[in-house]
Design an enzyme around this catalytic site. Structure first.
Site, short mmCIF file in Angstrom:
data_model
loop_
_atom_site.label_atom_id
_atom_site.label_comp_id
_atom_site.label_asym_id
_atom_site.label_seq_id
_atom_site.Cartn_x
_atom_site.Cartn_y
_atom_site.Cartn_z
N PHE A 141 0.87 -1.18 0.00
CA PHE A 141 0.00 0.00 0.00
C PHE A 141 0.90 1.23 0.00
O PHE A 141 1.63 1.48 0.95
CB PHE A 141 -0.94 0.05 1.21
N ASP A 226 9.43 2.92 2.01
CA ASP A 226 8.22 3.67 2.35
C ASP A 226 7.96 3.48 3.84
O ASP A 226 7.41 2.47 4.27
CB ASP A 226 7.04 3.19 1.50
N LYS A 255 2.43 10.86 7.22
CA LYS A 255 1.59 10.60 8.40
C LYS A 255 2.08 11.33 9.66
O LYS A 255 1.79 12.50 9.81
CB LYS A 255 1.45 9.09 8.62
C1 LIG Z 1 -0.85 5.96 4.34
C2 LIG Z 1 0.25 5.46 3.50
C3 LIG Z 1 0.55 6.06 2.26
C4 LIG Z 1 -0.29 7.16 1.67
O1 LIG Z 1 -0.36 8.28 2.47
P1 LIG Z 1 -1.52 9.38 2.21
O2 LIG Z 1 -1.14 10.50 3.10
O3 LIG Z 1 -2.81 8.73 2.62
O4 LIG Z 1 -1.48 9.72 0.77
C5 LIG Z 1 1.64 5.57 1.57
N1 LIG Z 1 2.39 4.57 2.04
C6 LIG Z 1 2.12 3.97 3.21
C7 LIG Z 1 2.99 2.87 3.70
C8 LIG Z 1 1.03 4.38 3.97
O5 LIG Z 1 0.75 3.77 5.12
#
Ligand SMILES: *Cc1c(COP(=O)(O)O)cnc(C)c1O
Length: 405
Positions: A141, A226, A255
């Site tokens: 994700f 990520d 986040k």
């Molecule tokens: C939440 C998340 C995203 C996307 O972040 P947004 O601020 O919702 O666009 C990307 N990578 C990971 C691992 C995430 O948990």
């Protein structure tokens, strides 16, 4: 009709139905606690998917935001601002890197990471124009933009949204042989979550991240981590990569970087990589704005104390011990590290959603994922007693459902 029902009705009438929230209407929140419009209190065990690692309304973050609101909030990058440089310096230092490219949301950080990796592939590695590949993992994700869903393996996230961006190769997660076979001369980068959050808090085997590092070094590809959800304290260290003793080439952060106050994301890397981006080639109107930079700076200050990483380890001890005790009592498996857990519910006693609804009734907020998994990611200001209280509520919910099947 109570205020909760009325508020939900209004939302349903005017909002696109791209989410299916629990029936809780938040009015106020402080620390680990949320109060709804009818005055009911809940322990927040989701923390905005780790956007609220420091809890709701952390005094230092609110103070930084309030002070900055009175000074300047938005400049655009057409001008400099006196908050951005100090924020970037602190953040680079926290990451042990040189340069920062600020954006707003996580998906934008991922998009930026992809552009930077492709740029590096063409200018440094010598990949022929428009031929660069990025290797990603199944179950990933990385956000919701069209390019990002192009390499999602979740059909709900993709179906009906093509045509997709080419240039991505998907290999199974936690499989170094598959990765080894996929990384070659055209590979710009390997992009993975060090722990897969949305997939259900999937922790790879020992040696997986070190193996990615080795393959990337051998084949000259960038390791892009990520850490938007895993980073900034959640796992009991500043980064999940740190737990594995591995340094990626690029960190993607988001986040918690905005402290739950404003959206702040960033790509953090070396001069050799991020230095390849020149004026006009990438940007964002809001990226690096003074309000975001002021809050982001305060977030980095909190992390620099090490207090929140230690809290995540303490919470993790209590949380994981308690959850493991529930295996065989309605729980089939527990995964995770630090203050982060994916809990598989025995499908015979109910769906993840049903467990979340029942927990909410008892004052604990968590979120389901992929049918039968529920995810715990409490704010790092949560006490041991509060965690035990939440675990007791889960035990009750599981016992009630077990006795009725
Ligand atoms: C939440 C998340 C995203 C996307 O972040 P947004 O601020 O919702 O666009 C990307 N990578 C990971 C691992 C995430 O948990």
């Amino acid at each position: 009709m109570n205020r909760t029902a009325a508020a939900i009705k209004i939302e349903q009438d005017v909002l696109a139905h791209n989410y299916h929230p629990l029936s809780v209407v938040v009015e106020r929140a402080e620390g680990s606690w949320i109060t709804d419009v009818d005055g009911k209190r809940y322990l927040d065990c989701l923390a905005g998917y780790s956007a609220l690692n420091f809890g709701h309304g952390h005094p230092a973050l609110l103070a930084a935001a309030r002070a900055q609101l009175e000074r300047a909030t938005l400049t655009s990058r057409a001008f400099h601002n006196d908050r951005l440089g100090p924020f970037a310096a602190k953040l680079a230092d926290l990451c042990g890197m040189h340069l920062v490219l600020p954006m707003n949301t996580g998906a934008e950080a991922v998009e930026t990471g992809i552009k930077v990796a492709r740029r590096w592939a063409y200018q440094v590695k010598g990949v022929p124009a428009d031929d660069a590949e990025i290797v990603v993992a199944a179950g990933n994700f990385h956000g919701r933009t069209t390019t990002v869903v192009s390499f999602s393996t979740d059909q709900q996230a993709r179906t009906g949204f093509g045509p997709f961006t080419p240039g991505f190769t998907v290999v199974p997660y936690d499989d170094l042989d598959a990765l080894d076979a996929a990384v070659g001369e055209r590979t710009a980068a390997v992009l993975v979550e060090p722990i897969q959050g949305e997939a259900g808090v999937v922790v790879p085997s020992d040696g997986y991240l070190a193996g990615i590092r080795r393959i990337c070094d051998d084949r000259r590809a960038l390791f892009v981590a990520d850490e938007i959800q895993s980073g900034l304290g959640r796992v009991g260290a500043t980064f999940a990569c740190e737990l594995a003793g591995v340094r990626p080439d690029i960190y993607l952060l988001g986040k918690a970087l905005g402290g739950g106050v404003v959206p702040v994301s960033a790509v953090v890397s070396s001069r050799d990589v991020l230095g390849l981006i020149r004026p006009g080639e990438h940007g964002s109107t809001f990226g690096g704005n003074p309000l975001a930079a002021a809050v982001g700076s305060a977030v980095v200050d909190l992390l620099a104390t090490g207090k929140y990483q230690a809290a995540a380890r303490r919470i993790g001890d209590v949380l994981h011990r308690g959850l493991r005790d529930l295996i065989g009592h309605g729980v089939t498996a527990v995964r995770g590290v630090g203050a982060w857990a994916g809990v598989d519910i025995d499908p015979a006693i109910g769906s993840g959603r049903q467990i979340c609804d029942a927990l909410a009734e008892r004052g604990v907020l968590v979120k389901d994922t992929h049918g039968s998994t529920i995810r715990f990611a409490p704010p790092l200001v949560t006490t041991d007693d509060e965690i035990r209280w939440a675990l007791d509520r889960l035990r009750e919910v599981l016992a009630v459902r077990q006795s009725t099947v």
